[in-house]
Design a protein around this motif. Structure first.
Motif, short mmCIF file in Angstrom:
data_model
loop_
_atom_site.label_atom_id
_atom_site.label_comp_id
_atom_site.label_asym_id
_atom_site.label_seq_id
_atom_site.Cartn_x
_atom_site.Cartn_y
_atom_site.Cartn_z
N PHE A 1 -2.32 -0.62 7.95
CA PHE A 1 -2.00 0.21 6.80
C PHE A 1 -0.49 0.34 6.64
N ILE A 2 0.19 0.58 7.76
CA ILE A 2 1.64 0.73 7.73
C ILE A 2 2.28 -0.54 7.17
N LEU A 3 1.80 -1.69 7.66
CA LEU A 3 2.36 -2.96 7.22
C LEU A 3 2.12 -3.17 5.73
N ASN A 4 0.89 -2.84 5.32
CA ASN A 4 0.50 -3.02 3.93
C ASN A 4 1.34 -2.15 3.00
N ILE A 5 1.46 -0.87 3.36
CA ILE A 5 2.19 0.04 2.48
C ILE A 5 3.69 -0.28 2.50
N SER B 1 9.03 8.15 8.70
CA SER B 1 10.21 7.36 9.10
C SER B 1 9.79 5.98 9.58
N THR B 2 8.67 5.93 10.28
CA THR B 2 8.17 4.64 10.74
C THR B 2 7.92 3.72 9.54
N LEU B 3 7.35 4.31 8.49
CA LEU B 3 7.12 3.51 7.27
C LEU B 3 8.43 2.94 6.75
N ILE B 4 9.47 3.78 6.75
CA ILE B 4 10.76 3.35 6.21
C ILE B 4 11.39 2.28 7.10
N PHE B 5 11.31 2.48 8.41
CA PHE B 5 11.85 1.48 9.33
C PHE B 5 11.12 0.16 9.16
N SER B 6 9.80 0.22 9.04
CA SER B 6 9.09 -1.05 8.97
C SER B 6 9.35 -1.74 7.64
N GLU B 7 9.53 -0.96 6.59
CA GLU B 7 9.87 -1.56 5.30
C GLU B 7 11.23 -2.26 5.38
N SER B 8 12.18 -1.56 5.97
CA SER B 8 13.54 -2.11 6.07
C SER B 8 13.56 -3.37 6.93
N LEU B 9 12.85 -3.27 8.04
CA LEU B 9 12.79 -4.41 8.96
C LEU B 9 12.11 -5.61 8.30
N GLN C 1 0.06 19.20 -10.61
CA GLN C 1 0.10 19.02 -12.06
C GLN C 1 0.29 17.54 -12.43
N PHE C 2 1.21 16.87 -11.71
CA PHE C 2 1.49 15.47 -12.06
C PHE C 2 0.82 14.50 -11.09
N TYR C 3 -0.33 14.88 -10.59
CA TYR C 3 -1.24 14.05 -9.77
C TYR C 3 -0.64 13.64 -8.43
N ASN C 4 0.64 13.19 -8.45
CA ASN C 4 1.30 12.76 -7.21
C ASN C 4 0.49 11.76 -6.40
N LEU C 5 -0.01 10.73 -7.09
CA LEU C 5 -0.67 9.65 -6.36
C LEU C 5 0.41 8.65 -5.92
N MET C 6 0.09 7.88 -4.88
CA MET C 6 1.03 6.86 -4.43
C MET C 6 0.89 5.65 -5.35
N PRO C 7 1.94 5.31 -6.07
CA PRO C 7 1.82 4.23 -7.07
C PRO C 7 1.51 2.86 -6.46
N VAL C 8 1.84 2.66 -5.19
CA VAL C 8 1.61 1.34 -4.60
C VAL C 8 0.19 1.21 -4.02
N LEU C 9 -0.56 2.31 -4.07
CA LEU C 9 -1.91 2.24 -3.52
C LEU C 9 -2.95 2.31 -4.63
N THR C 10 -4.08 1.65 -4.42
CA THR C 10 -5.17 1.71 -5.39
C THR C 10 -5.82 3.08 -5.31
N ALA C 11 -6.70 3.34 -6.30
CA ALA C 11 -7.41 4.62 -6.31
C ALA C 11 -8.10 4.84 -4.97
N ALA C 12 -8.82 3.83 -4.49
CA ALA C 12 -9.55 3.98 -3.23
C ALA C 12 -8.60 4.22 -2.06
N GLN C 13 -7.50 3.48 -2.03
CA GLN C 13 -6.54 3.66 -0.93
C GLN C 13 -5.89 5.04 -0.98
#
Ligand SMILES: Nc1ncnc2c1ncn2[C@@H]1O[C@H](COP(=O)(O)OP(=O)(O)OP(=O)(O)O)[C@@H](O)[C@H]1O
Ligand SMILES: [Mg+2]
Lengths: 388, 239
Positions: A3-7, A306-314, B102-114
């Protein structure tokens, strides 16, 4: 983990243009770094391939002064010396000055001293039997397409006139690291010419530039060198003897400052891309303040974010770095072509590849430090209010 | 869904005593909450109304454990959340609170399911369990055909329903919603409110919702009014 890698991957490519430009910058920086490091390696490889089992004796005053040929027998008489050859710098021009390559007038036993140059006995004899005979190294032959039997003309600079040579053989290096960019011809040919012209300062007859000796045991190099120089201490031309490696490093050392400058520039390039990358990361993370605050509200800890940010940067740094690293070997070959083979051995070394990996990873990690710290500082309530 | 267990049915889920919160800007002190006293029953659906700047969001944030009061008591299912450390509070939120913004605050890089799976990452679910659970709640909000859509491929109303799915997927004790219909058209707003009401009535979720929308109060069981940091009235509606 997945998940971390994907995001991280998805976050990395949110702003496609920005990320592509950053990747391009990283690739170019790592490529430039690799090439500059390769220049440094190539520079030193000339010297480090030289031997400590050979001694070079020259005029103690300066290399531009010669030593009399009769020293040869006296050197041979010193204990520990097994063979002595001699060589004189010729410095001729082949067609155009930019075609520079080293030429030496040498004794016929020269290749016996240089076991790293391989030539069959048959060819060696053919060379010795031809007064104007010359032998050329494989790299040199490839560069100008020289073949056995070719007649080539060199325009003398120290020894005036047009000199004709007949190529009697192409010698090979004993392995890939050997530099085979030189031409050798008979010292006797040169000397008989000098004997035939009026006396002048530059070209005196019966002189040689250096004597090259092999010794029985390289551990005795220092003692034997001393013995040679002591022997000639009070003669017309005192000598200076050192191992061939020291002799070559002396040449290289003259340009040490230039090499240091190149090395510094290579690291400055990495620093610049680090600054660019750090800015990109800070920008991306700042734009995501609200998302990060949301994740914090959901219960994600700052350390995870932070781990997410480090892995993104890396990830960005390693993708960009890999592109640069993949481009380095072909670019090195192209570089060698356009620079007309100033460096006969110009290969990307393992050490350079290692340095590239270290630089790319460091850029990735260092660029993420400031934004990662900021993640700890984001207060959920404030972060949720930010508008993007 | 866990629903209401009988034992908890008659105790108050949220108890607030003399809760105060001020902001300090230089010399100036702005007191936003001036001693709030409030109880929210388990299974309740409370609408929090009041003029802009009256302190509704501030109060909701305190209850949800994303902000800290200056003084007063605040317990949620008996736990005094004001005394928890940042890290314990984060963990507590992940287990007990469902957020709707109010503004949903979903993660734009993730799908609905994710997006819906996201909070489950904190609760040691296997990836298979995460997926099936996310699917189930997305079905509950009527978005089973939008699992792989990204937020920008969904309407505002659909995004808010994904957010609701994300809020309920962990089966939290309490759902907090800050103007969940504030950014929606009338129809989408009414869909979202119906959904919240269903969650409250059918699944027994306790909901506290800040709203400006008088229609919204129809779904709620209680409406409380906040004015200048004080509770004005607390009248039961649907009892
Ligand atoms: N970080 C802050 N610093 C200073 N004052 C703040 C801060 N956050 C909120 N306030 C003040 O607290 C008061 C209440 O804010 P709050 O967000 O709770 O209002 P609200 O009732 O939710 O209003 P709205 O309906 O407009 O959302 C406001 O007067 C606001 O100016
Ligand atoms: Mg508000």
């Amino acid at each position: 983990m997945l998940f971390i890698l994907n995001i991280s991957l998805k976050n990395a490519f949110r702003h496609k243009i920005r990320t592509i430009l950053t990747l391009l910058g990283l690739a170019v920086a790592l490529l430039a770094f690799g090439l500059l490091q390769t220049v440094i390696t190539a520079w030193y490889s000339k010297a480090t391939s030289a031997s400590t089992a050979r001694l070079v004796t020259r005029n103690a005053t300066s290399l531009i002064f010669d030593l009399p040929i009769y020293y040869k027998d006296q050197i041979r008489g010193i204990k520990g010396i097994t063979e002595v050859a001699h060589a004189q710098w010729f410095g001729g021009i082949y067609k155009l000055p930019k075609n520079f390559f080293p030429q030496f007038a040498v004794s016929s036993n020269y290749l016996d001293v240089y076991s790293d140059f391989i030539l069959t006995d048959e060819k060696k004899i053919a060379w010795i039997n031809e007064k104007r005979g010359a032998i050329v190294g494989r790299q040199l032959a490839n560069r100008f397409n020289f073949k056995e039997g070719d007649r080539i003309q060199l325009k003398g600079t120290i020894y005036p006139g047009n000199w004709e040579f007949i190529i009697k053989g192409v010698y090979e290096g004993s392995d890939d690291t050997k530099v085979t960019d030189r031409m050798f011809f008979h010292w006797d040919y040169l000397n008989s010419y000098i004997l035939g012209i009026p006396k002048n300062n530059l070209a005196a007859p019966n002189n040689v530039g250096v004597f090259i000796s092999t010794i029985d045991d390289s551990r005795n190099a220092a003692r034997i060198s001393d013995n040679i120089d002591t022997f000639f201490k009070n003669s017309v031309a005192p000598s200076y003897t050192e191992t061939e490696q020291a002799f070559q490093l002396g040449f290289v050392a003259m340009s040490d400052q230039i090499i240091e400058a190149i090395r510094t520039v290579s690291y400055v390039i990495v620093l610049i891309i680090l600054a660019v990358m750090a800015n990109t990361m800070s920008m991306s993370v700042r734009e995501r303040t609200r998302e990060l605050a949301t994740m914090k509200a959901l219960g994600f800890k700052p350390s995870f974010l932070s781990t997410l940010i480090f892995s993104e940067s890396l990830l960005i740094a390693l993708i960009g770095g890999s592109i640069g690293m993949l481009l380095t070997p072909p670019s090195a070959s192209a570089f060698q072509l356009v620079t007309d083979n100033i460096f006969p051995v110009f290969a990307v070394s393992q050490k350079t590849v290692m340095l590239q990996i270290i630089c790319a990873s460091s850029v990735g990690v260092l660029a993420a430090i400031a934004p990662a710290i900021n993640v700890f500082k984001i207060k959920v309530v404030d972060g949720l209010k930010t508008v993007t | 869904m866990r629903g209401n267990s009988g034992a908890n049915l008659d105790i108050d889920l949220v108890r607030i005593n003399e809760l105060r919160k001020s902001y300090f800007r230089g010399e100036q002190t702005v007191t936003v909450l001036k001693g709030i006293n409030l109880k929210v029953q388990n299974g309740g659906f409370t609408a929090l109304m009041g003029p802009s700047g009256s302190g509704k969001s501030t109060l909701l944030n305190l209850i949800a454990g994303i902000d800290k009061p200056d003084s007063g008591r605040l317990t949620v299912s008996g736990i005094d959340i004001t005394s928890l450390s940042e890290s314990d509070l984060a963990e507590w939120r992940s287990q007990n609170i469902g957020f709707i913004f109010q503004f949903y605050n979903l993660m734009p890089v993730l799908t609905a399911a994710q997006n819906v799976e996201l909070p489950l990452l904190l609760l040691n679910f296997t990836s298979k369990a995460r997926r099936s659970r996310a699917r189930m709640v997305l079905e509950m909000v009527g978005l089973e055909d939008r699992l792989d859509h990204y937020p920008n491929e969904l309407s505002g109303g659909q995004q808010q329903r994904v957010a609701i799915a994300r809020a309920i997927v962990t089966d939290p004790t309490l759902i907090v919603a800050d103007e969940p219909t504030g950014d929606l058209d009338r129809q989408s707003a009414s869909d979202v409110l119906d959904l919240l009401q269903r969650l409250n009535l059918e699944v027994g979720k306790t909901i506290i919702m800040v709203t400006h929308d008088i229609h919204a109060t129809r779904s709620a069981k209680d409406v409380i009014h906040l004015d200048k940091g004080e509770l004005v009235e607390n009248k039961p509606l649907a009892y």
